[in-house]
Design an enzyme around this catalytic site. Sequence first.
Site, PDB file in Angstrom:
ATOM      1  N   CYS A  46       0.806  -1.231   0.000  1.00 12.06           N
ATOM      2  CA  CYS A  46       0.000   0.000   0.000  1.00 12.06           C
ATOM      3  C   CYS A  46       0.834   1.273   0.000  1.00 12.06           C
ATOM      4  CB  CYS A  46      -0.973  -0.006   1.176  1.00 12.06           C
ATOM      5  SG  CYS A  46      -0.172   0.185   2.791  1.00 12.06           S
ATOM      6  N   CYS A  83      13.643   0.772  12.036  1.00  7.80           N
ATOM      7  CA  CYS A  83      13.109   1.592  13.117  1.00  7.80           C
ATOM      8  C   CYS A  83      11.694   2.007  12.690  1.00  7.80           C
ATOM      9  CB  CYS A  83      14.022   2.800  13.298  1.00  7.80           C
ATOM     10  SG  CYS A  83      13.639   3.800  14.725  1.00  7.80           S
TER      11      CYS A  83
END
Length: 161
Positions: free
Chosen positions: A110, A130
């Site tokens: 997406c 991260c």
Amino acid sequence: MTQFSPSGFDLTPPSADERRKLEATLTPEEAEVLLNHGTEAPFCGGLLDQKDDGLYCCRLCSLPLFRHQTKFESGTGWPSFWAPFDEAHVKAVRDTSYGMVRIETRCARCDSHQGHLFPDGPPPTQLRYCINSVSLEFVPMSVPLPDRLDRGDVLPAPATS
């Protein structure tokens, strides 16, 4: 044309209608991070201390992105992982915002913003993904994976290793 990852997940991007429906389910904070490439404050994300057995999926489209076995404590204030669930599920994009050169990580299906990739992680990869907690949804191993795109896909059973 339908595209599948090596682990068998449909990587076909959502249609415009599917995307509108997915985006309508987001909180303002989730939308800011996932759609506008924002960042949540460090040490406040809901998944930072999550240690249960399961998968971390994209909050927008539900594609599995990380396994609990690759999560580690980086001390940075955001959930960190040393490898993705499937390399085809996470897209790396050069990010030159804020006067820095970094690698942004996005969901390969997406295109939602997840976080950044750094070369200071632990073995065996030396990588640190991260990731913002609000970009992810934790799914315990005993729970079926969500299918937010409602395409009627038969989702592969999550692997435990």
